[in-house]
Design an enzyme around this catalytic site. Sequence first.
Site, PDB file in Angstrom:
ATOM      1  N   ASP A 284       0.889  -1.153   0.000  1.00 50.30           N
ATOM      2  CA  ASP A 284       0.000   0.000   0.000  1.00 50.30           C
ATOM      3  C   ASP A 284       0.931   1.208   0.000  1.00 50.30           C
ATOM      4  O   ASP A 284       2.133   1.078   0.215  1.00 50.30           O
ATOM      5  CB  ASP A 284      -0.877  -0.037   1.267  1.00 50.30           C
ATOM      6  CG  ASP A 284      -1.898   1.092   1.318  1.00 50.30           C
ATOM      7  OD1 ASP A 284      -1.991   1.885   0.354  1.00 50.30           O
ATOM      8  OD2 ASP A 284      -2.599   1.205   2.343  1.00 50.30           O
ATOM      9  N   GLN A 285       0.350   2.383  -0.222  1.00 46.30           N
ATOM     10  CA  GLN A 285       1.163   3.582  -0.319  1.00 46.30           C
ATOM     11  C   GLN A 285       1.308   4.188   1.082  1.00 46.30           C
ATOM     12  O   GLN A 285       0.293   4.570   1.686  1.00 46.30           O
ATOM     13  CB  GLN A 285       0.484   4.548  -1.290  1.00 46.30           C
ATOM     14  CG  GLN A 285       0.358   3.950  -2.689  1.00 46.30           C
ATOM     15  CD  GLN A 285      -0.940   4.299  -3.394  1.00 46.30           C
ATOM     16  OE1 GLN A 285      -1.977   4.504  -2.771  1.00 46.30           O
ATOM     17  NE2 GLN A 285      -0.887   4.349  -4.710  1.00 46.30           N
ATOM     18  N   TRP A 439      -4.956   3.205   2.645  1.00 45.12           N
ATOM     19  CA  TRP A 439      -6.151   2.387   2.379  1.00 45.12           C
ATOM     20  C   TRP A 439      -6.168   1.781   0.985  1.00 45.12           C
ATOM     21  O   TRP A 439      -7.250   1.533   0.435  1.00 45.12           O
ATOM     22  CB  TRP A 439      -7.437   3.194   2.571  1.00 45.12           C
ATOM     23  CG  TRP A 439      -7.733   3.571   3.978  1.00 45.12           C
ATOM     24  CD1 TRP A 439      -7.796   2.735   5.043  1.00 45.12           C
ATOM     25  CD2 TRP A 439      -8.075   4.878   4.472  1.00 45.12           C
ATOM     26  NE1 TRP A 439      -8.146   3.435   6.172  1.00 45.12           N
ATOM     27  CE2 TRP A 439      -8.325   4.748   5.849  1.00 45.12           C
ATOM     28  CE3 TRP A 439      -8.190   6.131   3.881  1.00 45.12           C
ATOM     29  CZ2 TRP A 439      -8.684   5.830   6.650  1.00 45.12           C
ATOM     30  CZ3 TRP A 439      -8.545   7.206   4.665  1.00 45.12           C
ATOM     31  CH2 TRP A 439      -8.786   7.061   6.030  1.00 45.12           C
ATOM     32  N   HIS A 440      -5.001   1.554   0.396  1.00 42.89           N
ATOM     33  CA  HIS A 440      -4.964   1.042  -0.973  1.00 42.89           C
ATOM     34  C   HIS A 440      -4.150  -0.244  -1.087  1.00 42.89           C
ATOM     35  O   HIS A 440      -3.241  -0.341  -1.924  1.00 42.89           O
ATOM     36  CB  HIS A 440      -4.398   2.110  -1.931  1.00 42.89           C
ATOM     37  CG  HIS A 440      -5.141   3.403  -1.865  1.00 42.89           C
ATOM     38  ND1 HIS A 440      -4.538   4.636  -1.967  1.00 42.89           N
ATOM     39  CD2 HIS A 440      -6.459   3.657  -1.701  1.00 42.89           C
ATOM     40  CE1 HIS A 440      -5.444   5.579  -1.861  1.00 42.89           C
ATOM     41  NE2 HIS A 440      -6.625   5.023  -1.688  1.00 42.89           N
ATOM     42  N   PRO A 441      -4.466  -1.275  -0.277  1.00 41.41           N
ATOM     43  CA  PRO A 441      -3.699  -2.515  -0.379  1.00 41.41           C
ATOM     44  C   PRO A 441      -3.967  -3.227  -1.695  1.00 41.41           C
ATOM     45  O   PRO A 441      -5.098  -3.282  -2.164  1.00 41.41           O
ATOM     46  CB  PRO A 441      -4.222  -3.341   0.798  1.00 41.41           C
ATOM     47  CG  PRO A 441      -5.612  -2.862   1.013  1.00 41.41           C
ATOM     48  CD  PRO A 441      -5.568  -1.388   0.686  1.00 41.41           C
TER      49      PRO A 441
END
Length: 505
Positions: A284-285, A439-441
């Site tokens: 994720d970022q 929140w970007h897995p």
Amino acid sequence: MTTPLPAAAEYVVVGGGTAGNVVAARLAESGREVLVLEAGPDFGPRGDAAWPADLVDATRLGRSHDWGYDSGDTYPWKVGFERARAIGGSSDMNGCTQTWGHRRDYDAWAEAGLTGWAADDLRPLFEEGARRMRVRRYLASELTPWQHAWYDAAPAVGMPRVATLNDLDENAGFAPEDVNIEDGVRVNTAFAYLDPARALPNLTIVGEALVDRVVVEGGRATGVVVVHRGQTRTVRAGTVVLAGGAYNSPTVLLRSGIGPAAQLAPLGIPIVQHLPGVGENLHDQPFLLMNWEGSARMTAEMDAARAAGWAPDEQAMGKAASSLESEAFDLHFLPYSPTHRGERTRWSIGTSALLPRSRGFVRLRSTDPEAKPIIDHRFLTDPEGADVRMLVDGVGILRELAASPDLAPLVGRELHPGPDTFTREALAAHLYANPDNYWHPVGTCRMGLADDPLAVVDARGRVHGIDGLRVADCAIMPRVPRATTAMPAVVVGENIARMLIEDAA
Ligand SMILES: Cc1cc2nc3c(=O)[nH]c(=O)nc-3n(C[C@H](O)[C@H](O)[C@H](O)COP(=O)(O)OP(=O)(O)OC[C@H]3O[C@@H](n4cnc5c(N)ncnc54)[C@H](O)[C@@H]3O)c2cc1C
């Protein structure tokens, strides 16, 4: 909704989330028989009184139907890894920001041999996804004063004000966001995709149906074992499409005996297919939320905006390149103003490193389908320290922006991470001690060619070595695009649906 569980379906879609609903609706619209099994409730169509207010209200993030995942004891403090457990999936609780990323993201997938995933292949799907999700662009005149202040000041640090974040060829810039909001409602994929198909006799949606595992017989997926309202049942399927998201699609595969043999054996799971990449490549970022003290003028202006009605948390966004990036951008800036909560006002803007090098994993703790998996993102662990350098550069740009003559009197003093972190070394130490996510897995069932030992699915979402089993969600992305991942998830759903329909013809 209390739809009974059918005994069989031509296509079983596991997870009625962001991408799963796109796949289900497209298949049903093409005449295929589809069953959606969603672990959380199905609240019915848009407008049904069963929909919880927080999942529909687009001014703030939803909270009520979270899987409850977190970092456990893998970090110095607990990081929440929120994911929605309800029809609509994480499109029920997200910030409604819709970004596409950059041409290089998708062209790199295609250059790795993943046919059908180049930017020009996907552009029409992005356009169609945006149309279905009722995406519109804020006008600059609609931005709240906090959002406007950053947007106005951006050119001071070389970020031009641009018309849109979603030009796949554009680099640095600050723009009002594209959002999937209609009449104040967060337009999730249940509303956008399932609702127009709900009346079809060949589409069945069953909520409260937690899929434990896929049944594989003679190298072919033939059904799923599902826990539905306390009862364990087997549903037979022609094709199973996993769309449980980046944390849960790999756990369904692992419980099915599809994954790294060395992990399955100690759990007593019979090995069906040794696929070492299942659950690996999680990324994720990494993210840092900065806070300022604010000012009397900004407080008064935001109070007035709030009193006038519409004051959502997220409305504008910036993109820029860190010192590591030469071809496009690798940083996001996200002004965030939760003034509606009525609690102590935080004047915030986040920055995120969009192309992380660090990789973590998702693993099973036990064979119980309700047991939370081990989720270790291993944020900021890349040996070269590139991820932390990206974030440090992002903070530097925000500090320069906050010090610009127009913005400085509005934002006031920096409170977090604050003056103790004004050297690069101190800031890096703070970041290592306080890892956070955007929140970007993605990436835990990544696409790749058959000769790639860590690939889990091929370019058509087919699980290597198993017939009749596909994955269609953020888990299949080999590398996260320079984007927030909601619209890319819709596009994954659109593309895999297109391929499923082609392959069935
Ligand atoms: C708080 C938050 C804010 C965000 N903000 C933004 C934003 O502003 N913009 C943006 O672009 N992105 C945002 N994102 C990210 C974006 O929403 C996600 O990347 C995207 O929705 C993921 O889609 P998916 O289909 O991969 O998974 P999901 O949408 O999570 O869908 C998975 C579905 O599968 C179901 N499921 C899982 N396991 C099982 C099982 N075993 N059996 C049955 N069903 C199962 C789940 O309940 C869920 O419905 C945000 C995410 C969060 C959590």
